[in-house]
Design a protein around this motif. Structure first.
Motif, short mmCIF file in Angstrom:
data_model
loop_
_atom_site.label_atom_id
_atom_site.label_comp_id
_atom_site.label_asym_id
_atom_site.label_seq_id
_atom_site.Cartn_x
_atom_site.Cartn_y
_atom_site.Cartn_z
N GLU A 158 36.44 45.24 39.60
CA GLU A 158 37.64 45.84 40.16
C GLU A 158 37.34 46.87 41.25
N ASP A 159 36.28 47.61 41.10
CA ASP A 159 35.95 48.62 42.11
C ASP A 159 35.61 47.97 43.46
N LYS A 160 34.80 46.89 43.44
CA LYS A 160 34.46 46.19 44.67
C LYS A 160 35.70 45.55 45.29
N ILE A 161 36.53 44.96 44.44
CA ILE A 161 37.76 44.32 44.93
C ILE A 161 38.65 45.37 45.59
N LEU A 194 39.94 45.28 49.47
CA LEU A 194 41.36 45.24 49.80
C LEU A 194 41.76 46.43 50.66
N GLN A 195 41.12 47.58 50.42
CA GLN A 195 41.40 48.75 51.26
C GLN A 195 40.89 48.54 52.68
N LYS A 196 39.85 47.73 52.84
CA LYS A 196 39.31 47.44 54.17
C LYS A 196 40.13 46.38 54.89
N ARG A 220 47.13 48.60 40.51
CA ARG A 220 46.26 49.76 40.79
C ARG A 220 46.20 50.03 42.30
N ILE A 221 46.05 48.96 43.08
CA ILE A 221 46.01 49.09 44.54
C ILE A 221 47.30 49.71 45.03
N HIS A 222 48.42 49.20 44.53
CA HIS A 222 49.74 49.70 44.94
C HIS A 222 49.88 51.19 44.60
#
Length: 65
Positions: A26-29, A33-35, A55-57
């Motif tokens: 999840e940390d790498k994902i 996604l932030q990039k 979590r991203i949201h």
């Protein structure tokens, strides 16, 4: 490219095993996604089911406040 080499492996899915196996980093994902990485529809479904998209949201909207 879709059918070329991968840049970084962030998880795997094994639909043949019983029960089906899904392992995500999840940390790498989150970093990708932030990039600006755009997941395929299938991957988006997995991320939604595991709560990664939520979590991203939350992280994205927390920064805005």
């Amino acid at each position: 490219p879709r059918d070329g080499r991968f840049i970084e492996q962030v998880g795997y899915y094994n639909p043949v095993s019983q029960p089906k196996e899904l392992k995500l980093d999840e940390d790498k994902i989150f970093e990708w996604l932030q990039k600006g990485a755009q997941p395929s529809d299938t991957v988006r479904t997995f991320l939604s089911q595991t709560g990664v998209l939520k979590r991203i949201h939350e992280e994205t909207h927390k920064k805005g406040n």
